[in-house]
Scaffold this active site. Structure first.
Site, PDB file in Angstrom:
ATOM      1  N   ASP A 129     -56.190   4.253  31.453  1.00 41.88           N
ATOM      2  CA  ASP A 129     -55.055   3.361  31.317  1.00 41.88           C
ATOM      3  C   ASP A 129     -54.116   3.649  32.478  1.00 41.88           C
ATOM      4  O   ASP A 129     -53.848   4.804  32.790  1.00 41.88           O
ATOM      5  CB  ASP A 129     -54.348   3.605  29.982  1.00 41.88           C
ATOM      6  CG  ASP A 129     -53.096   2.763  29.851  1.00 41.88           C
ATOM      7  OD1 ASP A 129     -53.201   1.541  29.952  1.00 41.88           O
ATOM      8  OD2 ASP A 129     -52.017   3.350  29.672  1.00 41.88           O
TER       9      ASP A 129
ATOM     10  N   THR B 243     -50.747   3.061  33.151  1.00 38.44           N
ATOM     11  CA  THR B 243     -49.434   3.640  32.907  1.00 38.44           C
ATOM     12  C   THR B 243     -49.569   4.980  32.184  1.00 38.44           C
ATOM     13  O   THR B 243     -50.215   5.080  31.147  1.00 38.44           O
ATOM     14  CB  THR B 243     -48.581   2.680  32.064  1.00 38.44           C
ATOM     15  OG1 THR B 243     -48.509   1.432  32.736  1.00 38.44           O
ATOM     16  CG2 THR B 243     -47.181   3.239  31.876  1.00 38.44           C
TER      17      THR B 243
ATOM     18  N   ASP C 221     -51.875   6.775  26.689  1.00 41.66           N
ATOM     19  CA  ASP C 221     -50.684   7.404  26.129  1.00 41.66           C
ATOM     20  C   ASP C 221     -49.909   6.483  25.202  1.00 41.66           C
ATOM     21  O   ASP C 221     -48.989   6.916  24.526  1.00 41.66           O
ATOM     22  CB  ASP C 221     -49.752   7.902  27.239  1.00 41.66           C
ATOM     23  CG  ASP C 221     -49.117   6.752  28.011  1.00 41.66           C
ATOM     24  OD1 ASP C 221     -49.668   5.633  27.958  1.00 41.66           O
ATOM     25  OD2 ASP C 221     -48.080   6.974  28.652  1.00 41.66           O
TER      26      ASP C 221
END
Length: 839
Positions: free
Chosen positions: A321, A323, A565
């Site tokens: 991912d 970010t 996250d």
């Protein structure tokens, strides 16, 4: 006091008198004293009792224990040394796993889920275990519901109940509705009162299931279980056959029982049975996993399941991912840009309002830092942000300085009408430069009540474009380069605009590839598989699409790791073979991940992968030694039983050889550094070497034993000594083959083994204790010649079962083509090879 909202009826038996100020300290103490706390299991590993049970109470330990007691009763304590070996093996396993357990549990406590509550009229951050009935809980996007709650009026939430129902679609929740423990808050914020805690909640069963020690899909354990099943079925008939042979060698059953010579016969039978059992193989596997978990814990990596160490070695696709993984996750306001129309009055007050509600998202927090305000305008209504809509809104009263409705969101969602084409083009240009771009639009009239479900109304006026920056992690490029060199395919799967993903990917060395717009993903499973195979960058990916992409990769035979996250990564992390959460992850994300990078350092991942490869490579080395021993012991026992020969060894002699050529060396081999990507077929590779090597070893030993007992005219002790010497030399060469390529530590291990064999036959104390002697010259010559022939045959077996790695970097399938050893460090970027991994 009743609950306001769509459901205005209070829940029977629920006390809502504390819904404004929260509980007082005295009320909290009263509930805690009554045991009404949200105590749920949080252990990340097996309990001490489970560890002891798993390492002691096994089928093979039962057989060993029975034989050990039998020999002690018969007064043959010297031949019962294998019992001490079994005890020490179990103790090593218990100590190693307990050390890993303590370390993991300490880290788990630090990472335990926490909740914000209001007590004594003030906010407090407490552990979820300290929640008590009637507590007033503050909920924000990303929170995990850790007790059963009742949502109070004044705000709506979007909740993911997939952990409870398996349905991934967000569920809207309004005031008065119950939020079950195990739910995830996807969007919105609000307050809720605790309804049920502890064993009465979903969290109790969920936490017990999610956090308990469990084994992930493990090819190694499955393969070993198949081997042990076969051995179990062979034990009883082989034991009967061998016992009969030993009795016949002692003048038959009647003669042996009448003369007392049945005792040596039983000792010989026990020796054969003990030799067949690979006592330390499962132990060494557990030790390798436990030590891997302990090493990673020291590097601030929390392993939720120890057996996940094996998955690390099998990963061939890593999905990231953007970010929080490639970028630091910190969003910083960049600038405002004209949207092509005159700026509508009140835009600053609107941004101040969005920034003042920083709980909504990190982007809102960045706006709040750029446009601070002590008291934002009072709104008439608002629509919270959701990942499905990709916008939020606020409506101000007509008499205010910012009258009308203001919408903040993704340009593709807000600027969909034809009249916004110019603003949409400017937003696209900004997004293609790698900036996160939002649009602030204005609607002179109030927002329609059904806008959250029906969509934005026409007539929106673009007012401003806002850009935000994400800082790239300094270790991102080097870490990605490491994975490429190791033959691991890296894919970026992000919810951000494809143009933003493309720009960021270039910064971290992904070349000139263009991110695939996931809104165009095919629904056909086969086409989806082809798409995910042929592209490495994906933008505008929804949470359910992330899961679908992971499933498509797994259907193509890949072993997939996923990092993330955010709450939007939960579904993909659950679906991946290995879910990895960053330190900034929400409690919900950490709860479903198998690994947590506690310091958030992306450059920990090479160490994580290297540790998994180290563990699995060393387990495969050790299995060669143990399985070869099982094969030659079984062949010797069966042939001896059929031919009615005396068993070639005493149990004490086998115990000495096991310790020198298998036990101690295997323990140190299981802890060696190094490793590379794992190729499927562990059991096939191991048996391809172990079966022919074990047969060669058995034939050499049987030839020497038969010569000594039948044709050479030597005593039984001389014949057993010669057979012991032959087995020691040939078994040592099996260990040499399994240890390649050699380094200084492995050379010292092998040197110590050969020194131990020499001392066994030359020191009077060991000669007397283990009842061995230096064989007569003629028998010694036969023993050395047979051992040399056996070592040569095993060398040939190793070469024949070796297949070189192919030029595309796929590992070879031979069991002895283990990794070039990178040295004696723990690995990491600096110590890795430059070329693709090969076996």
């Amino acid at each position: 006091m009743s609950i306001t909202g769509e459901n205005d009826a209070p829940i029977p038996g629920m006390d809502f008198s504390h819904a404004r100020e929260g509980l007082s300290s005295a009320e909290v103490r009263e509930r805690m004293a009554a045991g009404r706390i949200n105590s749920v299991p949080t252990a990340t590993s097996r309990s001490v009792g489970e560890i002891v049970q798993a390492n002691v109470f096994t089928l093979f330990n039962g057989v060993v224990g029975g034989c050990f007691i039998l020999l002690l009763v018969l007064g043959q304590w010297r031949d019962a040394l294998f019992g001490l070996s079994a005890v020490s093996n179990s103790l090593i396993g218990i100590v190693q796993e307990y050390r890993a357990k303590r370390s993991l549990d300490r880290l788990a406590i630090l990472q335990a889920a926490r909740n914000t509550v209001i007590r004594n009229g003030a906010r407090e951050l407490i552990s979820s275990e300290d929640l008590v009935p009637d507590d007033l809980v503050v909920l924000n996007a990303g929170d995990q519901v850790m007790a059963d709650l009742v949502l109070l009026g004044g705000g709506g939430l979007e909740v993911d109940e997939s952990l409870l129902t398996g349905e991934s679609e967000p569920v809207p929740k309004q005031g008065g509705e119950v939020l079950l423990s195990g739910s995830l808050i996807l969007a919105g914020n609000g307050r809720a009162t605790v309804l049920r805690v502890g064993p009465e909640t979903f969290a109790y069963r969920l936490a017990a299931e999610a956090r308990r020690f469990s084994l992930v899909t493990s090819e190694i354990r499955r393969g070993l279980e198949r081997v042990f099943t076969v051995i179990t079925w062979l034990l009883l008939p082989t034991a009967l056959l061998l016992t009969n042979a030993q009795m016949q060698d002692q003048d038959g059953w009647a003669g042996a029982m009448g003369s007392g010579r049945w005792i040596p016969a039983v000792v010989g039978a026990v020796a054969g049975i003990m030799a067949m059992i690979p006592l330390g193989l499962l132990l060494m596997t557990s030790v390798a996993f436990a030590v891997g978990g302990l090493r990673l814990a020291r590097r601030k990596v929390l392993i939720q399941e120890l057996a996940a160490v094996e998955v690390l070695a099998r990963v061939d696709v890593l999905c990231l991912d953007k970010t929080g993984t490639l970028s630091s996750g910190a969003i910083v306001f960049d600038a405002i840009h004209d949207a092509g129309t005159a700026r509508t009055a009140g835009w600053r007050q609107a941004l101040e309002w969005f920034g003042a509600h920083a709980d909504a998202s990190s982007t809102a927090a960045a706006i709040g830092a750029a446009f601070p305000v002590q008291e934002p305008l009072r709104e008439d209504g608002s629509v919270p942000f959701s990942s499905a809509r990709k916008w939020s809104s606020v409506t101000f009263a007509p008499e205010s300085a910012a009258s009308g409705a203001w919408i903040l969101g993704a340009p593709d969602s807000v600027l969909a009408s034809p009249g916004c084409a110019d603003a949409h083009g400017k937003a696209a240009a900004l997004a293609s430069s790698g900036l996160r771009t939002l649009v602030l639009a204005h609607l002179p009239a109030p927002m329609p009540p059904d806008a959250a479900e029906a969509g934005l109304p026409p007539g929106l006026v673009p007012v401003l474009l806002l850009t935000f920056r994400e800082s790239i992690r300094g270790d991102a490029a080097a870490t990605l380069d490491y994975f490429r060199r190791q033959g691991v395919t890296v894919k970026i799967i992000s919810g951000d605009d494809p143009r933003t993903v493309t720009a960021l990917a270039r910064e971290v060395g992904f070349g000139g590839g263009v991110a695939y717009d996931s809104r165009m993903l095919p629904e056909d499973p086969v086409l989806l598989e082809e798409t995910v195979e042929s592209h490495s960058l994906f933008g505008s990916v929804t949470p359910s699409q992330k899961r679908d992409l992971i499933q498509a990769l797994k259907r193509r035979g890949h072993t997939v790791a996923m990092t993330g996250d955010g709450v939007n990564d939960v579904l993909a992390l659950k679906e991946a073979d290995l879910g990895i959460a960053m330190d900034s992850a929400s409690p919900a994300t950490k709860a479903v991940a198998r690994l947590v990078l506690l310091d958030g350092r992306f450059d920990r991942l090479p160490t994580v992968v290297d540790e998994g490869r180290r563990a699995i490579s060393n387990i495969e080395r050790v299995s060669l030694v143990f399985l070869s021993k099982t094969v030659y012991a079984t062949v010797i026992s069966v042939v001896t039983g059929i031919l009615l020969l005396a068993f070639p060894f005493l149990p004490r002699q086998l115990s000495a050889l096991d310790g020198l050529t298998i036990g101690l060396p295997a323990f140190f081999l299981a802890l060696q550094p190094g490793g590379q990507r794992y190729a499927p077929g562990f059991l096939r590779r191991s048996l391809a070497f172990a079966v022919p090597a074990g047969i060669c070893t058995a034939l050499c030993v049987l030839a020497v034993s038969a010569y000594g007992q039948l044709w050479g005219g030597h005593s039984l002790q001389s014949a057993q000594s010669a057979a012991t010497m032959t087995l020691g030399l040939v078994a040592a060469w099996v260990l040499v083959m399994a240890s390649r390529p050699l380094n200084r530590v492995k050379a010292l291990i092998l040197a110590g083994m050969y020194a131990g064999l020499l001392l066994l036959f030359t020191v009077p104390l060991t000669q007397d204790f283990f009842r061995v002697e230096w064989p007569p010259a003629s028998l010694l010559a036969v023993s050395v010649a047979a051992a040399a022939a056996g070592c040569g045959a095993i060398e040939l077996v190793g070469r024949l079962t070796h297949r070189p790695p192919d030029p595309m970097g796929e590992p070879g399938l031979g069991p002895l083509t283990l990794e070039p050893d990178p040295g004696e460090g723990d690995g990491g970027i600096a110590g890795q090879r430059d070329g693709p991994a090969s076996r």
